[in-house]
Design a protein around this motif. Structure first.
Motif, PDB file in Angstrom:
ATOM      1  N   LEU A   1       0.843  -1.190   0.000  1.00 17.75           N
ATOM      2  CA  LEU A   1       0.000   0.000   0.000  1.00 17.75           C
ATOM      3  C   LEU A   1       0.879   1.241   0.000  1.00 17.75           C
ATOM      4  N   ASP A   2       0.407   2.291  -0.671  1.00 19.04           N
ATOM      5  CA  ASP A   2       1.189   3.522  -0.631  1.00 19.04           C
ATOM      6  C   ASP A   2       0.896   4.275   0.668  1.00 19.04           C
ATOM      7  N   SER A   3       1.617   5.344   0.900  1.00 20.52           N
ATOM      8  CA  SER A   3       1.519   6.050   2.181  1.00 20.52           C
ATOM      9  C   SER A   3       0.131   6.626   2.421  1.00 20.52           C
ATOM     10  N   ASN A   4      -0.550   7.081   1.372  1.00 16.49           N
ATOM     11  CA  ASN A   4      -1.900   7.621   1.540  1.00 16.49           C
ATOM     12  C   ASN A   4      -2.887   6.544   1.968  1.00 16.49           C
ATOM     13  N   GLU A   5      -2.770   5.360   1.387  1.00 13.61           N
ATOM     14  CA  GLU A   5      -3.657   4.254   1.757  1.00 13.61           C
ATOM     15  C   GLU A   5      -3.392   3.811   3.195  1.00 13.61           C
ATOM     16  N   LEU A   6      -2.128   3.698   3.560  1.00 16.56           N
ATOM     17  CA  LEU A   6      -1.784   3.328   4.932  1.00 16.56           C
ATOM     18  C   LEU A   6      -2.282   4.371   5.922  1.00 16.56           C
ATOM     19  N   ARG A   7      -2.117   5.638   5.562  1.00 13.06           N
ATOM     20  CA  ARG A   7      -2.573   6.724   6.429  1.00 13.06           C
ATOM     21  C   ARG A   7      -4.093   6.700   6.587  1.00 13.06           C
ATOM     22  N   ALA A   8      -4.828   6.419   5.509  1.00 11.07           N
ATOM     23  CA  ALA A   8      -6.292   6.375   5.568  1.00 11.07           C
ATOM     24  C   ALA A   8      -6.772   5.236   6.469  1.00 11.07           C
ATOM     25  N   ILE A   9      -6.159   4.072   6.336  1.00  8.44           N
ATOM     26  CA  ILE A   9      -6.557   2.935   7.167  1.00  8.44           C
ATOM     27  C   ILE A   9      -6.220   3.203   8.628  1.00  8.44           C
ATOM     28  N   LYS A  10      -5.025   3.726   8.878  1.00  4.72           N
ATOM     29  CA  LYS A  10      -4.647   4.032  10.255  1.00  4.72           C
ATOM     30  C   LYS A  10      -5.570   5.084  10.850  1.00  4.72           C
ATOM     31  N   SER A  11      -5.904   6.092  10.070  1.00  5.68           N
ATOM     32  CA  SER A  11      -6.814   7.142  10.530  1.00  5.68           C
ATOM     33  C   SER A  11      -8.185   6.562  10.872  1.00  5.68           C
ATOM     34  N   PHE A  12      -8.677   5.637  10.059  1.00  3.85           N
ATOM     35  CA  PHE A  12      -9.959   4.988  10.334  1.00  3.85           C
ATOM     36  C   PHE A  12      -9.918   4.286  11.688  1.00  3.85           C
ATOM     37  N   PHE A  13      -8.867   3.508  11.923  1.00  7.80           N
ATOM     38  CA  PHE A  13      -8.779   2.767  13.178  1.00  7.80           C
ATOM     39  C   PHE A  13      -8.570   3.695  14.374  1.00  7.80           C
ATOM     40  N   VAL A  14      -7.801   4.756  14.210  1.00  5.64           N
ATOM     41  CA  VAL A  14      -7.599   5.719  15.297  1.00  5.64           C
ATOM     42  C   VAL A  14      -8.910   6.420  15.621  1.00  5.64           C
ATOM     43  N   THR A  15      -9.651   6.817  14.593  1.00  6.51           N
ATOM     44  CA  THR A  15     -10.935   7.485  14.802  1.00  6.51           C
ATOM     45  C   THR A  15     -11.924   6.556  15.494  1.00  6.51           C
ATOM     46  N   CYS A  16     -11.968   5.303  15.066  1.00  7.63           N
ATOM     47  CA  CYS A  16     -12.861   4.337  15.709  1.00  7.63           C
ATOM     48  C   CYS A  16     -12.467   4.122  17.166  1.00  7.63           C
ATOM     49  N   SER A  17     -11.187   4.032  17.440  1.00  8.98           N
ATOM     50  CA  SER A  17     -10.730   3.857  18.822  1.00  8.98           C
ATOM     51  C   SER A  17     -11.084   5.070  19.668  1.00  8.98           C
ATOM     52  N   PHE A  18     -10.919   6.249  19.104  1.00 10.12           N
ATOM     53  CA  PHE A  18     -11.269   7.483  19.822  1.00 10.12           C
ATOM     54  C   PHE A  18     -12.775   7.524  20.102  1.00 10.12           C
ATOM     55  N   ALA A  19     -13.594   7.182  19.114  1.00 15.35           N
ATOM     56  CA  ALA A  19     -15.049   7.164  19.289  1.00 15.35           C
ATOM     57  C   ALA A  19     -15.443   6.130  20.335  1.00 15.35           C
ATOM     58  N   GLU A  20     -14.791   4.993  20.311  1.00 17.52           N
ATOM     59  CA  GLU A  20     -15.058   3.935  21.306  1.00 17.52           C
ATOM     60  C   GLU A  20     -14.776   4.448  22.716  1.00 17.52           C
ATOM     61  N   GLU A  21     -13.664   5.142  22.889  1.00 19.71           N
ATOM     62  CA  GLU A  21     -13.329   5.699  24.194  1.00 19.71           C
ATOM     63  C   GLU A  21     -14.335   6.762  24.628  1.00 19.71           C
ATOM     64  N   GLU A  22     -14.789   7.577  23.708  1.00 18.11           N
ATOM     65  CA  GLU A  22     -15.746   8.635  24.028  1.00 18.11           C
ATOM     66  C   GLU A  22     -17.112   8.074  24.414  1.00 18.11           C
ATOM     67  N   LEU A  23     -17.454   6.916  23.866  1.00 16.94           N
ATOM     68  CA  LEU A  23     -18.757   6.318  24.156  1.00 16.94           C
ATOM     69  C   LEU A  23     -18.787   5.636  25.526  1.00 16.94           C
ATOM     70  N   ARG A  24     -17.641   5.366  26.080  1.00 18.44           N
ATOM     71  CA  ARG A  24     -17.606   4.691  27.394  1.00 18.44           C
ATOM     72  C   ARG A  24     -17.832   5.610  28.524  1.00 18.44           C
TER      73      ARG A  24
END
Length: 108
Positions: free
Chosen positions: A85-108
């Protein structure tokens, strides 16, 4: 008879060693490819599950007992995809997982 003499003879030891090494290398690469394929499937299923959880939250306006990202497998398997994967694709996937983790923490 020639084949039996060749197998038993000292000249065949190198051939069998080379053949054994070739088989071991083939098994190694097949296993690495299988692990990478399985990791991609797990990450894909986790992304689908997170998207489904977010859709449920948006539709029901309720966040009770909904896990957006129960397990973050991207951190575990990201190294398998750096070369594909190129850097943009890796960054997009990582951003998705970071955002989901942040949302998960906020919902608790």
């Amino acid at each position: 008879m020639f084949i039996l003499n060749w197998i038993v003879g000292s000249d065949s030891a190198g051939v069998f060693t080379a053949l054994s090494v070739a088989v071991a290398i083939a098994i190694y690469f097949c296993e690495k490819r299988r692990i990478k394929r399985d990791a991609a499937r797990i990450i894909f299923l986790e992304i689908e599950s997170a998207e489904f959880a977010v859709d449920q939250i948006l539709r029901s306006k309720s966040v009770s007992a909904i896990n957006i990202l129960p397990i973050n497998t991207w951190n575990k398997y990201a190294h398998y995809f750096v070369g594909n994967l190129d850097s943009n694709e890796l960054r997009a996937i990582k951003s998705f997982f970071v955002t989901c983790s942040f949302a998960e923490e906020e919902l608790r």
